[in-house]
Design an enzyme around this catalytic site. Structure first.
Site, PDB file in Angstrom:
ATOM      1  CD1 TRP A 170      -2.520  -8.181  -7.791  1.00  0.00           C
ATOM      2  CD2 TRP A 170      -2.708  -6.231  -8.875  1.00  0.00           C
ATOM      3  NE1 TRP A 170      -3.536  -7.457  -7.210  1.00  0.00           N
ATOM      4  CE2 TRP A 170      -3.679  -6.267  -7.842  1.00  0.00           C
ATOM      5  CE3 TRP A 170      -2.634  -5.096  -9.696  1.00  0.00           C
ATOM      6  CZ2 TRP A 170      -4.568  -5.210  -7.615  1.00  0.00           C
ATOM      7  CZ3 TRP A 170      -3.527  -4.050  -9.464  1.00  0.00           C
ATOM      8  CH2 TRP A 170      -4.467  -4.107  -8.441  1.00  0.00           C
ATOM      9  CG  ASP A 216       3.696  -6.678  -7.245  1.00  0.00           C
ATOM     10  OD1 ASP A 216       3.755  -6.234  -6.084  1.00  0.00           O
ATOM     11  OD2 ASP A 216       2.693  -6.570  -7.974  1.00  0.00           O
ATOM     12  CE  LYS A 268      -3.361  -4.614  -1.904  1.00  0.00           C
ATOM     13  NZ  LYS A 268      -2.563  -4.718  -3.101  1.00  0.00           N
TER      14      LYS A 268
HETATM   15  C1  LIG Z   1      -2.686  -4.337  -4.574  1.00  0.00           C
HETATM   16  C2  LIG Z   1      -1.633  -4.863  -5.455  1.00  0.00           C
HETATM   17  C3  LIG Z   1      -1.100  -4.109  -6.519  1.00  0.00           C
HETATM   18  C4  LIG Z   1      -1.600  -2.727  -6.874  1.00  0.00           C
HETATM   19  O1  LIG Z   1      -1.073  -1.804  -6.008  1.00  0.00           O
HETATM   20  P1  LIG Z   1      -1.341  -0.232  -6.207  1.00  0.00           P
HETATM   21  O2  LIG Z   1      -0.482   0.340  -5.115  1.00  0.00           O
HETATM   22  O3  LIG Z   1      -2.798  -0.011  -6.019  1.00  0.00           O
HETATM   23  O4  LIG Z   1      -0.891   0.156  -7.566  1.00  0.00           O
HETATM   24  C5  LIG Z   1      -0.100  -4.667  -7.271  1.00  0.00           C
HETATM   25  N1  LIG Z   1       0.362  -5.896  -7.014  1.00  0.00           N
HETATM   26  C6  LIG Z   1      -0.113  -6.654  -6.002  1.00  0.00           C
HETATM   27  C7  LIG Z   1       0.440  -8.014  -5.772  1.00  0.00           C
HETATM   28  C8  LIG Z   1      -1.143  -6.160  -5.205  1.00  0.00           C
HETATM   29  O5  LIG Z   1      -1.622  -6.904  -4.202  1.00  0.00           O
END
Ligand SMILES: *Cc1c(COP(=O)(O)O)cnc(C)c1O
Length: 356
Positions: A101, A168, A192
């Site tokens: 990511w 993030d 998540k």
């Molecule tokens: C799942 C995830 C993403 C991607 O998220 P989307 O909403 O599918 O774009 C980005 N960063 C992390 C740390 C993730 O776990």
């Protein structure tokens, strides 16, 4: 029978949230309409949105310097939107590469300014969090991925810098206390640890906005969504509603202090089981282990399938590891009950006994 859900995402939600979310599909609070068929301008939804924002502000104790937005496009859209809004074409931002990511965030940010990657753990398939690097002073922000969902690592302390952090937090949002003042922008896909797929939480310090020398399309400009309270266009009504229910649950459970304590205990239990079991081995460096995603492998690869069959028979779902790591991954987000972890540990112990 309800399974023990170790999915990495979209992931487990509290049982009480699912119950309320289901009821509201039929009838929202007795108004005779479904949550799915009301206007996003209706007083009922405006209240839901306002309450969601307030819960985020209360849980993180945010001052009025920060705006809270519920957007669409996933965390993946924040990879470019954050850089587009915060990084001037003539300026520099620093990034840390701790997994797939982060790498994707770096790729997108490079479209908008000078990106310096300060450190990477790619050399060991991202099984650790890099430390001991210097952060330059002339940067607009430092970007990091607080929890690396795929590889099972997590920052347990922050890099030393005065620059605002852009983070993030998709897979550990609301899982522990944070020093919120250090962040200029936090983003997280809901699916998540906060709700269902379909909305992305953005927390942004307002004074960082409006400073870049570029035209930003209306929908990609944070200022648009701040001015219109996340309702410039039709917001994702149902994902926001279910996120609100989950945030209410977090607050009822005792807020971030309680979440942190609970998550620490759960992770300890899980990793103790991995470490004492002769058949399994943890993937991440111990000091960088994630409290949310425990990655581990079987010492004898030929037994992997049999172990997954045993998990399946015990009602355990979602423990197969990501293809880029292999082995297993137990995602033990906020809503994961300790009893489900105990069921997984029992299967691991039984498996080791029969294969000793
Ligand atoms: C799942 C995830 C993403 C991607 O998220 P989307 O909403 O599918 O774009 C980005 N960063 C992390 C740390 C993730 O776990």
């Amino acid at each position: 029978m309800k399974k023990h859900n170790f999915s990495a995402g979209p992931a487990i939600l509290p049982a009480s949230v699912l119950q309320k979310a289901g009821n509201a599909v039929h009838d929202l609070n007795g108004i005779g309409l479904s949550i799915l068929e009301i206007s996003h301008r209706s007083p009922e939804f405006v209240e839901i949105l306002d309450r969601s924002v307030q819960l985020v502000k209360d849980l993180y104790q945010l001052s009025d310097d920060y705006a809270v937005l519920f957007l669409t496009g996933g965390a993946s859209s924040q990879f470019f939107m954050s850089a587009m809004n915060l990084l001037d074409p003539s300026a520099k931002a620093a990034y840390l590469d701790t997994g797939s990511w982060s790498s994707k965030a770096i790729k997108e940010a490079k479209l908008f300014g000078d990106i310096e990657v300060l450190a990477s753990s790619k050399d060991k398939n991202y099984n650790y969090i890099p430390k001991g690097f210097d952060v330059p002073e002339d940067i607009s922000y430092l970007h990091l991925t607080s929890n690396n969902t795929i590889f099972g690592t997590q920052y347990h302390s922050l890099p030393d810098t005065k620059a605002p952090l852009v983070c993030d937090m998709s897979s550990d949002i609301f899982s522990r206390n944070i020093d919120v003042d250090r962040y200029g922008l936090i983003y997280a896909g809901a699916q998540k640890n906060m709700g269902p797929a379909g909305t992305t939480l953005v927390i942004v310090r307002k004074d960082l906005l409006g400073k870049v020398n570029r035209e930003i399309p209306t929908m990609l400009n944070y200022e648009t969504h701040i001015k219109k309270n996340s309702s410039f266009n039709t917001p994702p009504v149902y994902p926001i509603f279910v996120s609100m229910l989950t945030l209410e649950w977090v607050a009822e459970m005792g807020g971030l202090d309680a979440m942190e304590k609970h998550n620490r205990e759960k992770a300890q239990l899980m990793y103790d089981a991995i470490d004492r079991n002769p058949l399994f081995e943890g993937v991440a460096e111990k000091e960088d282990r994630s409290w949310m995603n425990a990655t581990f492998v079987m010492k004898y690869e030929n037994l992997e399938k049999e172990f997954l069959d045993d998990c399946n028979a015990a009602g355990i779902s979602g423990v197969k590891g990501h293809r880029s790591v292999g082995g297993f991954r137990a995602s033990i987000y906020n809503a994961m009950p300790i009893d489900s972890i105990k069921v997984l540990i029992d299967v691991m112990d039984d498996f080791a006994q029969t294969h000793a």
